[in-house]
Design an enzyme around this catalytic site. Structure first.
Site, PDB file in Angstrom:
ATOM      1  N   CYS A 127       0.726  -1.160  -0.074  1.00  0.00           N
ATOM      2  CA  CYS A 127      -0.039  -0.129   0.056  1.00  0.00           C
ATOM      3  C   CYS A 127       0.999   1.316  -0.024  1.00  0.00           C
ATOM      4  O   CYS A 127       1.845   1.164   0.317  1.00  0.00           O
ATOM      5  CB  CYS A 127      -1.049   0.104   1.176  1.00  0.00           C
ATOM      6  SG  CYS A 127      -1.917  -1.512   1.585  1.00  0.00           S
ATOM      7  N   ASN A 164       0.644  -2.197   5.738  1.00  0.00           N
ATOM      8  CA  ASN A 164       1.363  -3.656   5.898  1.00  0.00           C
ATOM      9  C   ASN A 164       2.789  -3.266   6.418  1.00  0.00           C
ATOM     10  O   ASN A 164       3.711  -2.624   5.569  1.00  0.00           O
ATOM     11  CB  ASN A 164       1.416  -4.626   4.792  1.00  0.00           C
ATOM     12  CG  ASN A 164       0.063  -5.588   4.742  1.00  0.00           C
ATOM     13  OD1 ASN A 164      -0.649  -5.563   5.769  1.00  0.00           O
ATOM     14  ND2 ASN A 164      -0.254  -6.155   3.559  1.00  0.00           N
ATOM     15  N   ARG A 175      -4.815   6.958   0.557  1.00  0.00           N
ATOM     16  CA  ARG A 175      -3.868   5.718   0.185  1.00  0.00           C
ATOM     17  C   ARG A 175      -4.341   5.087  -0.632  1.00  0.00           C
ATOM     18  O   ARG A 175      -5.681   4.866  -1.192  1.00  0.00           O
ATOM     19  CB  ARG A 175      -3.713   4.923   1.550  1.00  0.00           C
ATOM     20  CG  ARG A 175      -5.036   4.456   2.021  1.00  0.00           C
ATOM     21  CD  ARG A 175      -5.366   2.979   1.822  1.00  0.00           C
ATOM     22  NE  ARG A 175      -4.579   2.301   1.991  1.00  0.00           N
ATOM     23  CZ  ARG A 175      -4.330   1.540   3.486  1.00  0.00           C
ATOM     24  NH1 ARG A 175      -5.373   1.845   4.256  1.00  0.00           N
ATOM     25  NH2 ARG A 175      -3.424   0.555   3.472  1.00  0.00           N
TER      26      ARG A 175
END
Length: 325
Positions: free
Chosen positions: A2, A79, A16
């Protein structure tokens, strides 16, 4: 994988990409002021700031991926596999489970300065939401219109870093991501000058050669550099439409296309959605891999005094505007 970024024109924007091989059933979720948050180790919070963001709702609980509150603070978890480590419950601190971290901050912080104070007494613990939803390995970016920070919980403790570029991806840890920008200090939106040496007649034979060497692969470290370069050089008008459009172009520089990032045989990571929050006005914009049209949900168009979650399904399916039909 991401990528998250901040952006400032007349208003402040935050958003995002969420890159993964499948969706958990995401929704745009508004948590109104009187929804009762049950925190596993610190009790219930029955009154708080309203929150809007993208979440998976499980057992009537919003598991936010990215969100903002009505006071102008925004936050996203990305992540951080292999580096994220959460603690055991400890005495004399506020023990907050990893999945509670976003609502814990956004429910009670009206500025990043207030969030910093809250972080001084927090312990992010390894309590899972359920057996079906184990702990995600994440780190976080938190921002308001004045500044950004990165929060990483690792084996050697909780780290809080100033984030002057307002960008976050995944591994490696944030200080290493920032350090690698030194390798690209020569990049420029301007055409390069010949500094090769000697009397060689070298020409800039194409536009855009000031960015020669900007990494173009999909790794998290390369995405960090590419979005940082794009963001700090991006120019936008002050209007809402121009600002939102430019923000989607900034994150579009790291869009992941199906087929380019194989995670297992026949499974590919794609950009499931891209979000853009007008953090000042409380509007959540988004588009998806299957629908490039920008959709929006305005939290202030809802009853923010409610005690029940307000959910909107993500609009899928490409919408093509035929001009001659």
């Amino acid at each position: 994988m991401c990528t998250a970024a901040t952006y400032k024109t007349k208003d402040f924007y935050f958003g995002r990409t969420l890159d993964y091989e499948f969706s958990y059933g995401d929704q745009i979720v508004i948590t109104p002021r009187n929804y009762s948050f049950h925190f596993r180790h610190v009790g219930d919070m029955k009154n708080h700031y309203a929150i809007i963001g993208m979440a998976h709702v499980a057992e009537d609980y919003p598991l936010y991926y990215d969100a903002m509150n009505e006071k102008g603070v925004a936050m996203a978890g990305l992540n951080f596999v292999g580096n994220a480590v959460y603690s055991e419950v400890q005495p004399d601190v506020e023990n907050i489970a990893q999945f509670e971290f976003v609502p814990w901050i956004l429910s009670q912080c009206a500025s990043l300065a207030e969030a910093r104070k809250l972080l001084n007494r927090i312990n992010i613990v390894n309590t899972p939401f359920s057996e079906q939803l184990p702990l995600a390995q994440l780190h976080w970016i938190i921002a308001d219109e004045n500044e950004s920070i990165t929060v990483e919980s690792m084996s050697d403790g909780l780290h809080i870093y100033d984030n002057p570029v307002g960008v976050l991806t995944n591994n490696p840890p944030f200080p290493q991501q920032m350090f690698q920008l030194n390798n690209y200090m020569y990049l420029s939106p301007k055409q390069p000058k010949n500094t090769f040496g000697g009397n060689l007649a070298l020409d800039a034979y194409s536009r855009g050669m000031g960015g020669l060497g900007l990494p173009g692969d999909l790794s998290s470290s390369s995405r960090f550099v590419r979005v940082a370069f794009t963001k700090v050089n991006a120019i936008s008008g002050e209007s809402e439409e121009e600002s939102v459009s430019q923000f989607f172009h900034i994150l579009g520089s790291v869009d992941q296309q199906r087929g380019c990032c194989e995670v297992t045989d026949g499974k590919y990571e794609i950009t499931l959605y891209t979000s853009c929050c007008n953090v000042i006005k409380g509007i959540y914009y988004y588009n998806t891999y299957e629908n490039h049209q920008i959709s929006a949900v305005d939290m202030h168009a809802e009853d923010l005094e409610s005690n029940k979650l307000i959910c909107y399904p993500v609009i899928q399916g490409e919408r093509i505007n035929y001009q001659n039909k």
